[in-house]
Design an enzyme around this catalytic site. Structure first.
Site, PDB file in Angstrom:
ATOM      1  N   ARG A  47       0.939  -1.100   0.159  1.00  0.00           N
ATOM      2  CA  ARG A  47      -0.050  -0.022   0.235  1.00  0.00           C
ATOM      3  C   ARG A  47       1.006   1.312   0.131  1.00  0.00           C
ATOM      4  NH1 ARG A  47      -5.039  -0.058   1.271  1.00  0.00           N
ATOM      5  NH2 ARG A  47      -4.753  -2.107   2.232  1.00  0.00           N
ATOM      6  N   THR A  48       1.826   1.397   0.642  1.00  0.00           N
ATOM      7  CA  THR A  48       2.715   2.449   0.983  1.00  0.00           C
ATOM      8  C   THR A  48       3.439   2.686  -0.254  1.00  0.00           C
ATOM      9  OG1 THR A  48       2.739   2.278   3.457  1.00  0.00           O
ATOM     10  CG2 THR A  48       4.526   3.792   2.267  1.00  0.00           C
TER      11      THR A  48
END
Lengths: 308, 308, 308
Positions: free
Chosen positions: A54-55
């Site tokens: 995600r990051t």
């Protein structure tokens, strides 16, 4: 942000720098085309010594939407550090190959060390349980977008408040802005650390209320920030069985919440927010993910401009 | 393709939509420069929960040749689903980071589920043994290029016809076009499933001939589609020893084939086509790989135009 | 470089081709903006069947700074060869998806084989202990930048000179240029192979001096090329204990070196160069990493121009 070349922790930013990143992020959100070429020809190295889809993808997407390019890895095993090279040497060399570096590392302090040898700006994308400043910026821009500002709110935090850099970091940062107060919802053994509460009360006069269940405070909240609570964090099975449902959000539990309350979550969630909540207009955790890209775009372009 | 936002299986496309993708793919093949900027600023998320170099790189190359950008992973272990997040949540968030998503997943139906939550078009890059629609499009554009059209052909399929989505999918789709008939070459235990034959005969009047060796039908074929046949699929060692050479293509075996027959294979091959065949002008399996990029370019740009 | 389509080993290049790559690399170093679009629309496939962050990122960064794009993998496990496909087939298909291929492979000769089937230029990014021609070019451009030319130098090599393609390759290539002579510093059991010395003496009249310690020759060197020396390479513990400090560079050891000597190292280092040396203006190993990008840019653009 004149003197800030790196972003290692939220405290590297003054209040006005935070406000300017949020404004710029909102401007990018409103007018993405104005920014689609500002990083043309620039390279971001995205060094994930610990995986985090995600990051990583939020940063990659941010850089690409600014017209820039990305190189990097999502797994330490393919990096030179596996050959015994020091992190300092790895970063120094990577700083020749790129114009800005985002890194996630399992060891606390690794990004700080990196910032001491890098020739280009370092952004900390998470170092162990320590700091994750762009999550805090993501949370703040989300509050800004849905509540109009980041001051004078009653913010509830629910779940495991003892561990979890996300919660600590956001509470510390919100405490620096006027009129915010906090309602902390957790089992006794997973309360916010006393030291942190003491520090914030002393430094900013921050006000905390601590309770064990969501029900008793739901109607008072402007923002509800949910987090996961892992079974193994409880001291005993009995407490776990007694309390586990208190920390799972359902339509029923938010029935008496304010109409304009917002529900946030850093994601990924496991089961602490029922899927039925996704359809409630107060749930903004997916939009929160979306906003993360815009505030990261603001950060990247700001750091690159200053590095010129 | 007005109502199609995703491509999960070939049946999502009408015949005229298929024809238009193939024409567009041929136009890109002929005039690549006309398309080199049509996806400028767009991001394709390439989510390979199961590795597949060939399919992934064909898509990545397609997107880049359209002027677009790619983010993604080629291995589930670096994705958030390894933290217990639901696929639906992962896809929902990825759809904020990208303009179109290509995914391969080991579970049948995963791309369908993804299409129900995604805000951007989903392309199925293969879900288990189930569907792989862009392989079918690749096969069709190859037939179009080398045979002029995708109708009125006698197409031989050779190898393991019982398993293998590639063969089933292509036969089903070719059956929807006029005048195609099939010669199926396989050991008895690896024949095309009865149910599929029954369905196609009933629905389209498809004609099948079934034989056990290539030799007896080679001179009748316009197209020969080879597939791998794994030793462990045979019922007993005796059959395997008796039949194995029947399904390995050599110069000798194609000596009486038509001069304009084409030999296809979805690749990777192991030993089912001898290397000597590579030099025969009838072998088009490498060109088939090449054509896959062009039809994927046609698909990506079509779905993105419709998503506007 | 008219006939050279691939770069498999340094001997593929004539002296004048080497000089022209170095000049072009220096011109890119001086005027990067002139080259920022020369590979627009081009795709480099970066196929690392064996991981190597530094080499991969140096190439990726080079291609992106030329305005081009990169696809690829950094780990064989995600490639089709894990399905039993031959390397020749994998490369052939990848050559349809890209305009140039860089590959690293654990097996000697793999890039040579690749060059025989590829439709696009192949650059060898390292094949086992065999060849790594762009490391040699990186070393040469570094000597050019800091010493003005690549001729008439006294070059010391220190460490394990028996193994290690980097050293062998650089000595062979420098021997082709006028007036270079070599001082070889190593324990007896890790000396440069006799066969190589014999060959170079015979072919180019190359002059070698062999010693066991750095101290006795430090003041004579124009260039000191350090390499790692692994404990397990020594024949016995006694020799290791006696000699190990002779091959670790410290400020003390370079106190009587020439003021304009340069210290090189292919990186990654472990402990063979003390960190204190990093601040000495004679240490250029980090700049050497930086120069690797420019000479790779020169190589990529040259091969692509010729492939037109």
């Amino acid at each position: 942000m004149n003197k800030v070349k790196h972003l290692i922790e939220p405290d590297d930013l003054t209040n006005s720098e935070i406000e300017s990143l949020i404004s710029k992020g909102m401007d990018i959100y409103d007018n993405p085309k104005n920014y689609s070429d500002v990083c043309k020809g620039k390279i971001m190295a995205s060094l994930f010594f610990e995986p985090s889809t995600r990051t990583k993808f939020s940063f990659d997407s941010a850089m690409i939407r600014l017209g820039g390019n990305v190189i990097g890895f999502s797994d330490a095993s393919t990096s030179s550090t596996s050959k015994g090279e020091s992190l300092a040497d790895t970063i120094k060399v990577m700083s020749f190959y790129s114009d800005i570096i985002v890194m996630r590392h399992p060891k606390e302090g690794a990004p700080k060390l990196a910032s001491m040898v890098s020739e280009v700006p370092i952004i900390n994308g998470g170092d162990g349980g320590h700091q994750h400043p762009t999550q805090t910026l993501t949370d703040l821009i989300t509050i800004k977008r849905f509540k109009g500002n980041i001051t004078n709110h009653t913010i509830g935090f629910c779940g495991d408040l003892k561990h979890g850099r996300t919660v600590h970091s956001l509470i510390k940062t919100l405490s620096r802005f006027e009129g915010n107060n906090f309602i902390l919802v957790s089992p006794k053994e997973l309360r916010l650390p006393e030291g942190l509460k003491y520090q914030l009360t002393k430094q900013y006069g921050t006000k905390f209320t601590e309770v064990e269940t969501l029900d008793e405070v739901m109607d008072k909240l402007d923002v509800l920030y949910m987090t996961r609570i892992q079974k193994e964090r409880f001291f005993n099975e009995e407490d776990y069985l007694r309390l586990k449902n208190s920390y799972i959000l359902t339509n029923d539990k938010i029935s008496n919440a304010k109409a304009n309350m917002i529900i946030m979550h850093p994601l990924p969630r496991v089961n602490e927010i029922s899927y039925e909540i996704d359809d409630d207009p107060r749930s903004v955790y997916f939009e929160q993910s979306r906003m993360g890209v815009f505030v990261r775009m603001a950060l990247i372009t700001t750091l690159l401009e200053e590095a010129k």
